[in-house]
Design an enzyme around this catalytic site. Structure first.
Site, PDB file in Angstrom:
ATOM      1  N   GLN A 136      23.690  60.823  19.686  1.00 33.31           N
ATOM      2  CA  GLN A 136      23.673  60.256  18.342  1.00 33.31           C
ATOM      3  C   GLN A 136      23.286  58.786  18.367  1.00 33.31           C
ATOM      4  O   GLN A 136      23.964  57.979  19.004  1.00 33.31           O
ATOM      5  CB  GLN A 136      25.058  60.432  17.712  1.00 33.31           C
ATOM      6  CG  GLN A 136      25.219  59.877  16.320  1.00 33.31           C
ATOM      7  CD  GLN A 136      26.643  60.041  15.824  1.00 33.31           C
ATOM      8  OE1 GLN A 136      27.591  60.022  16.610  1.00 33.31           O
ATOM      9  NE2 GLN A 136      26.818  60.192  14.521  1.00 33.31           N
ATOM     10  N   TYR A 138      23.358  55.989  16.100  1.00 38.61           N
ATOM     11  CA  TYR A 138      23.815  55.449  14.825  1.00 38.61           C
ATOM     12  C   TYR A 138      24.183  53.963  14.958  1.00 38.61           C
ATOM     13  O   TYR A 138      23.476  53.091  14.505  1.00 38.61           O
ATOM     14  CB  TYR A 138      25.035  56.242  14.329  1.00 38.61           C
ATOM     15  CG  TYR A 138      24.704  57.435  13.461  1.00 38.61           C
ATOM     16  CD1 TYR A 138      23.591  58.227  13.701  1.00 38.61           C
ATOM     17  CD2 TYR A 138      25.527  57.787  12.400  1.00 38.61           C
ATOM     18  CE1 TYR A 138      23.300  59.333  12.914  1.00 38.61           C
ATOM     19  CE2 TYR A 138      25.248  58.876  11.600  1.00 38.61           C
ATOM     20  CZ  TYR A 138      24.131  59.649  11.852  1.00 38.61           C
ATOM     21  OH  TYR A 138      23.854  60.731  11.062  1.00 38.61           O
ATOM     22  N   SER A 171      27.138  58.116  22.710  1.00 37.05           N
ATOM     23  CA  SER A 171      27.895  59.053  23.549  1.00 37.05           C
ATOM     24  C   SER A 171      26.958  60.034  24.248  1.00 37.05           C
ATOM     25  O   SER A 171      26.151  60.698  23.611  1.00 37.05           O
ATOM     26  CB  SER A 171      28.900  59.830  22.690  1.00 37.05           C
ATOM     27  OG  SER A 171      29.823  58.959  22.085  1.00 37.05           O
ATOM     28  N   GLU A 253      30.989  65.502  11.795  1.00 40.95           N
ATOM     29  CA  GLU A 253      31.593  64.868  12.967  1.00 40.95           C
ATOM     30  C   GLU A 253      33.086  64.642  12.741  1.00 40.95           C
ATOM     31  O   GLU A 253      33.913  64.924  13.615  1.00 40.95           O
ATOM     32  CB  GLU A 253      30.907  63.537  13.256  1.00 40.95           C
ATOM     33  CG  GLU A 253      31.520  62.802  14.439  1.00 40.95           C
ATOM     34  CD  GLU A 253      30.858  61.453  14.703  1.00 40.95           C
ATOM     35  OE1 GLU A 253      31.031  60.918  15.812  1.00 40.95           O
ATOM     36  OE2 GLU A 253      30.180  60.932  13.797  1.00 40.95           O
TER      37      GLU A 253
END
Length: 402
Positions: A136, A138, A171, A253
């Protein structure tokens, strides 16, 4: 999200239960009993044994790793009741779902709702088979809680975008094949200038630097994009729709980070069972320390009630998609998880303070690391403070007053 076909294999739910039992008897390797899903591990992918590979392929072939996803994209096409039967029968034999990770938890459900047919057929089947790892893109150094402040830029170059910028807390970035990423395609509007882009992690110009945590693990990274070429076909939705798509993904999530998802599976044995290994018990097997016994009972009651609430909320939300209730689940579930970890360390006493060396079991050392790792759960996926704002405004209907 695409309509999920409801099927009744071979005559109904009981026949399906028997089908699951036969499948498990024929395909689940006994040596994997009680083990976990390596694809979902925060410590990164371990070398897959022949037994693990065989189990993953067997489950992936039927789409049962993503049981309620549409069959046309590689999912199981099961009803929710059948998916529950599948989980029940797997639990009975100590089996686990070998398909997981961010592709299942966040990206897949979002792509099913917002992706083109071409994107669904390209990306969903490998997720259902457990053949690909997603990460991800972000948060950024200056865009954490204020995610819309992100500055990673995707410049339109005709047939592709040229991406430059930095992400952090990525992650699994060092192990991922692909990244679902929020980028800026327009600097004139904070929210409408954001787009949702899919980036190959092995593309020229992508660099990852693992970050070590206090727990000793390095499950996430800093990620740098330097003149990375991304095909226009990798844009999900339209330019400027990234904030809408990105928020929906965060709802998925948060549901999974709460007790409504992966945390429930991470809890393992009850605190009472663990405590009886470390503290004095009475002749009837009860914990002798009445205060500790009361604290454990209080926690287990609240945790059980939360799981039932999370299950009900998740089921109710499926009719209309994941909603802001995910913020309630995330806020409460992660706090309960931290509370449990603290109590477990207290129960283990000196055995709950080990870091390495002799005199400590693997479970005890893992418990200490899990306790430290759990400190991040109320921060990542949107901090508790952010969830409080969402709950106040979108669940309780409270507005700011000037």
């Amino acid at each position: 999200m695409a309509t999920q076909p409801q099927i009744e294999p071979h005559g109904g739910d009981e026949a399906f239960r028997e089908e699951v039992r036969q499948f498990l008897a024929e395909n689940f390797p006994p040596e994997l009993k009680g083990k976990g899903n390596a694809l979902a591990s925060v410590e990164g992918p371990a070398d897959e044994s022949p037994a693990q590979e065989s189990w993953r392929k067997a489950v992936g072939e039927r789409g049962w790793g993503t049981p309620t996803w549409p069959r046309e994209y590689g999912g199981g096409g099961l009803s929710r009741k059948q998916a529950a039967i599948l989980n029940e029968e797997m639990a009975k034999v100590g089996a686990f779902n070998p398909i997981g990770g961010m592709g299942v938890m966040m990206f897949g459900p979002t792509l099913l709702e917002y992706g083109s047919e071409e994107q669904k057929h390209e990306h969903i089947p490998p997720i259902c088979r457990g053949e690909i790892r997603w990460c991800q893109g972000y948060s950024e150094p200056n865009a954490g809680s204020d995610l819309a402040n992100l500055q990673t830029m995707a410049e339109d170059k005709g047939d592709h975008y040229l991406v430059n910028g930095q992400k952090t807390w990525t992650s699994g970035g060092q192990w991922a094949d692909k990244c679902f990423c929020l980028v800026r395609t327009d600097r004139s509007d904070k929210h409408k200038g954001i787009s949702f882009l899919l980036i190959d992690m092995d593309a020229p110009g992508v660099e990852v630097r693992p970050i070590q945590m206090i727990s000793g693990m390095s499950p996430f990274c800093e990620t740098f994009f330097t003149d990375v070429k991304v095909p226009k076909d990798n844009l999900v939705g339209k330019e400027g729709e990234g904030w809408t798509i990105g928020k929906r993904l965060l709802q998925h999530e948060r549901t999974n980070l709460s007790g409504g998802g992966s945390m429930a599976r991470l809890m393992g044995a009850s605190l009472a069972e663990i405590a009886k290994k470390y503290v004095e018990t009475e002749s009837d097997g009860q914990i002798a320390d009445k205060v500790l016994r009361d604290r454990i009972a209080d926690f287990e009651i609240r945790w059980g009630a939360f799981l039932l609430t999370a299950r009900r909320a998740t089921e109710e939300s499926k009719a209309g998609g994941v909603s802001e209730i995910s913020s309630v689940l995330k806020k409460l579930g992660t706090k309960l998880g931290q509370e449990r970890a603290e109590l477990m360390i207290e129960i283990m006493g000196l055995q709950g303070l080990g870091w390495e060396g002799e005199g400590f079991s693997e479970a005890e050392l893992s418990g200490v690391r899990a306790w430290l790792f759990g400190k991040a759960t109320t921060i990542y996926g949107g901090s508790t403070e952010i969830q409080n704002n969402i709950i106040a405004k979108r669940v309780l209907g409270m507005l700011d007053h000037q």
